[in-house]
Design an enzyme around this catalytic site. Structure first.
Site, PDB file in Angstrom:
ATOM      1  N   CYS A   1       0.866  -1.180   0.000  1.00  0.00           N
ATOM      2  CA  CYS A   1       0.000   0.000   0.000  1.00  0.00           C
ATOM      3  C   CYS A   1       0.906   1.235   0.000  1.00  0.00           C
ATOM      4  O   CYS A   1       2.099   1.122  -0.330  1.00  0.00           O
ATOM      5  CB  CYS A   1      -0.987  -0.023   1.157  1.00  0.00           C
ATOM      6  SG  CYS A   1      -0.252   0.010   2.804  1.00  0.00           S
TER       7      CYS A   1
ATOM      8  N   ARG B   1      -3.394  -0.541   5.484  1.00  0.00           N
ATOM      9  CA  ARG B   1      -3.987  -1.659   4.743  1.00  0.00           C
ATOM     10  C   ARG B   1      -3.074  -2.868   4.597  1.00  0.00           C
ATOM     11  O   ARG B   1      -3.475  -3.998   4.921  1.00  0.00           O
ATOM     12  CB  ARG B   1      -4.419  -1.174   3.339  1.00  0.00           C
ATOM     13  CG  ARG B   1      -5.571  -0.192   3.358  1.00  0.00           C
ATOM     14  CD  ARG B   1      -5.732   0.528   2.040  1.00  0.00           C
ATOM     15  NE  ARG B   1      -4.598   1.425   1.778  1.00  0.00           N
ATOM     16  CZ  ARG B   1      -4.451   2.172   0.709  1.00  0.00           C
ATOM     17  NH1 ARG B   1      -5.367   2.111  -0.247  1.00  0.00           N
ATOM     18  NH2 ARG B   1      -3.414   2.973   0.564  1.00  0.00           N
TER      19      ARG B   1
ATOM     20  N   ASP C   1      -8.593   3.719   1.312  1.00  0.00           N
ATOM     21  CA  ASP C   1      -7.563   4.030   2.309  1.00  0.00           C
ATOM     22  C   ASP C   1      -8.229   4.578   3.581  1.00  0.00           C
ATOM     23  O   ASP C   1      -8.867   5.635   3.537  1.00  0.00           O
ATOM     24  CB  ASP C   1      -6.617   5.081   1.710  1.00  0.00           C
ATOM     25  CG  ASP C   1      -5.372   5.272   2.546  1.00  0.00           C
ATOM     26  OD1 ASP C   1      -5.334   4.761   3.687  1.00  0.00           O
ATOM     27  OD2 ASP C   1      -4.436   5.923   2.052  1.00  0.00           O
TER      28      ASP C   1
HETATM   29  P1  4NP Z   1      -1.844   2.877   3.976  1.00  0.00           P
HETATM   30  O1  4NP Z   1      -2.448   4.284   4.480  1.00  0.00           O
HETATM   31  O2  4NP Z   1      -1.298   3.121   2.589  1.00  0.00           O
HETATM   32  O3  4NP Z   1      -3.022   1.961   3.971  1.00  0.00           O
HETATM   33  O4  4NP Z   1      -0.768   2.493   4.975  1.00  0.00           O
HETATM   34  C1  4NP Z   1      -1.677   5.455   4.463  1.00  0.00           C
HETATM   35  C2  4NP Z   1      -0.893   5.767   5.563  1.00  0.00           C
HETATM   36  C3  4NP Z   1      -0.133   6.917   5.560  1.00  0.00           C
HETATM   37  C4  4NP Z   1      -0.150   7.747   4.454  1.00  0.00           C
HETATM   38  C5  4NP Z   1      -0.925   7.430   3.344  1.00  0.00           C
HETATM   39  C6  4NP Z   1      -1.698   6.282   3.346  1.00  0.00           C
HETATM   40  N1  4NP Z   1       0.639   8.941   4.449  1.00  0.00           N
HETATM   41  O5  4NP Z   1       0.602   9.659   3.439  1.00  0.00           O
HETATM   42  O6  4NP Z   1       1.344   9.222   5.402  1.00  0.00           O
END
Ligand code: 4NP
Length: 157
Positions: A3, A9, A119
């Protein structure tokens, strides 16, 4: 399992698939990574840890890492959680990209639809519960598809 941040995720996907494999007697190496590297070295988001724990899965010892192009060589399958992740994986992998190995994770559940696992990063616990349910269904579909393919392959020998 890939991800963006490797804190919401994909840690759920790693934890759920690992447990499913152990339950099914499969000795697969499962790992997860994020394309942006913003959270490298951190444990999964506390709400991902909470929803996993509610469902009997401990993901607290996972550590976020950045996806690297060598991952394409090291793993048989690379699953991306969403289309923006797919675009980043293509950029990072460059000429290592292998379309036969990389796929949208939800294609296990809805073939060829290229759907995103939404997300949950900007939302509340409900979003994490929804991500958990979707990822759990896709993991079940992945194993079902794997065993179906295995059966077809074996009956052709
Ligand atoms: P993930 O969610 O991709 O499901 O881990 C996110 C966590 C942090 C960020 C973006 C998506 N971020 O930009 O910090």
């Amino acid at each position: 399992m890939v991800c963006l941040g490797n804190i919401c995720r994909s840690p759920l996907a790693e934890g759920i698939l690992l447990k499913s494999c152990i339950d099914a007697g499969l000795h697969w190496q499962i790992d997860s990574a994020g394309t942006n590297g913003y959270h490298t070295g951190e444990p999964p988001h506390h709400l991902s840890q909470k929803v996993a724990k509610k469902n009997g899965i401990d993901i607290s010892s996972q550590v976020s890492r950045k996806f690297k192009k060598e991952d394409i060589l090291a793993f048989d399958r690379i699953y991306v959680m969403a289309d923006d992740v797919m675009q980043e994986v293509k950029k990072i992998a460059g000429n290592y990209f292998d379309k036969n190995k990389v796929d949208y994770f939800l294609n296990e559940l809805h073939p060829s639809k290229n759907l995103d696992v939404p997300d949950p990063w900007y939302g509340d616990e409900d979003g994490y519960d929804e991500a958990y349910q979707l990822i759990d269904e896709a993991c079940a579909a992945l194993l079902k598809n794997y065993f179906a393919t295995l059966q077809t392959t074996q009956s052709n020998v």
